[in-house]
Design an enzyme around this catalytic site. Sequence first.
Site, PDB file in Angstrom:
ATOM      1  N   MET A  17       0.856  -1.189   0.000  1.00 34.52           N
ATOM      2  CA  MET A  17       0.000   0.000   0.000  1.00 34.52           C
ATOM      3  C   MET A  17       0.901   1.251   0.000  1.00 34.52           C
ATOM      4  O   MET A  17       2.019   1.211   0.503  1.00 34.52           O
ATOM      5  CB  MET A  17      -0.906   0.009   1.231  1.00 34.52           C
ATOM      6  CG  MET A  17      -1.930  -1.109   1.239  1.00 34.52           C
ATOM      7  SD  MET A  17      -2.941  -1.121   2.741  1.00 34.52           S
ATOM      8  CE  MET A  17      -3.903   0.385   2.540  1.00 34.52           C
ATOM      9  N   LYS A  21       0.807   2.290  -6.779  1.00 38.04           N
ATOM     10  CA  LYS A  21       0.186   1.389  -7.770  1.00 38.04           C
ATOM     11  C   LYS A  21      -0.904   2.107  -8.558  1.00 38.04           C
ATOM     12  O   LYS A  21      -0.969   2.022  -9.782  1.00 38.04           O
ATOM     13  CB  LYS A  21      -0.426   0.156  -7.074  1.00 38.04           C
ATOM     14  CG  LYS A  21       0.574  -0.675  -6.287  1.00 38.04           C
ATOM     15  CD  LYS A  21      -0.071  -1.898  -5.678  1.00 38.04           C
ATOM     16  CE  LYS A  21      -1.182  -1.598  -4.699  1.00 38.04           C
ATOM     17  NZ  LYS A  21      -0.740  -0.836  -3.509  1.00 38.04           N
ATOM     18  N   GLU A  92      -7.516  -2.558  -7.310  1.00 42.80           N
ATOM     19  CA  GLU A  92      -7.830  -3.288  -6.072  1.00 42.80           C
ATOM     20  C   GLU A  92      -8.112  -4.766  -6.340  1.00 42.80           C
ATOM     21  O   GLU A  92      -9.072  -5.345  -5.827  1.00 42.80           O
ATOM     22  CB  GLU A  92      -9.027  -2.638  -5.348  1.00 42.80           C
ATOM     23  CG  GLU A  92      -8.859  -1.165  -5.044  1.00 42.80           C
ATOM     24  CD  GLU A  92      -7.746  -0.884  -4.032  1.00 42.80           C
ATOM     25  OE1 GLU A  92      -7.240  -1.825  -3.401  1.00 42.80           O
ATOM     26  OE2 GLU A  92      -7.365   0.296  -3.922  1.00 42.80           O
TER      27      GLU A  92
END
Length: 195
Positions: A17, A21, A92
């Site tokens: 995280m 990305k 995601e």
Amino acid sequence: MHAITGSGWIEVISGSMFSGKTEELLRRLRRAEIAGQEIAVFTPALDDRYGETTIGTHNGRSWEASVVGNEGERPWDILDDLNGEMVVAIDEANFFSDALVDACQALAEDDRRVIVSGTDQTYRGEPFDPLPDLMAVAEYVDKLQAICAVCGEPATRNQRLIEGEPAHADDPTILVGAEESYQARCRSCHVLRRD
Ligand SMILES: Nc1ncnc2c1ncn2[C@@H]1O[C@H](COP(=O)(O)OP(=O)(O)O)[C@@H](O)[C@H]1O
Ligand SMILES: Cc1cn([C@H]2C[C@H](O)[C@@H](COP(=O)(O)O)O2)c(=O)[nH]c1=O
Ligand SMILES: [Zn+2]
């Protein structure tokens, strides 16, 4: 599609995280848009942090997206929702079931460029399905690193914090969140409670 063979492919953008990305995904989408390509973007229903029909970065950038399924259980809906777009992005990916792997394979075999983004480790530091299988079948894989929130070294791990304390190994795997519940950390600074 590839110029010579006319075939599609899968690109995976993974890592911890806060590693960038979604920024990298949006960068690739902007370039595809400049090239005049039709783009379809999908996000799982489970992640509503940035508003239901957008994907967003931790520093406020966003892109319109279609919401797929209930709790990420229906990756095959992506194929039904397409309207000829040859660039298909899925953010995601860690919230989808393993069926996402076959859905992405089908899209690439249908000559599309498939760009998938998702974190590859759970807060326990274990592989986060379906990312490992996606990375294995992809033509291109980029694993990004954030900055460790403790020591400033490159970070590969997701530290979950509950009321400021390291989460327990027995906690549920899925917990939607950002800075309030997670930090990027390196291997040395990552902590998991097992008591
Ligand atoms: N520990 C950190 N390391 C690196 N970037 C961070 C960190 N914490 C916050 N950020 C911010 O997050 C941005 C990346 O956001 P985003 O693309 O949404 O990441 P991801 O999709 O990998 O979670 C960085 O450009 C930076 O502004
Ligand atoms: C490690 C870990 C993460 N999650 C959730 C938390 C966030 O909602 C997303 C990851 O978002 P990002 O765009 O990569 O910042 O996944 C989770 O549910 N369980 C975990 O173990
Ligand atoms: Zn560290």
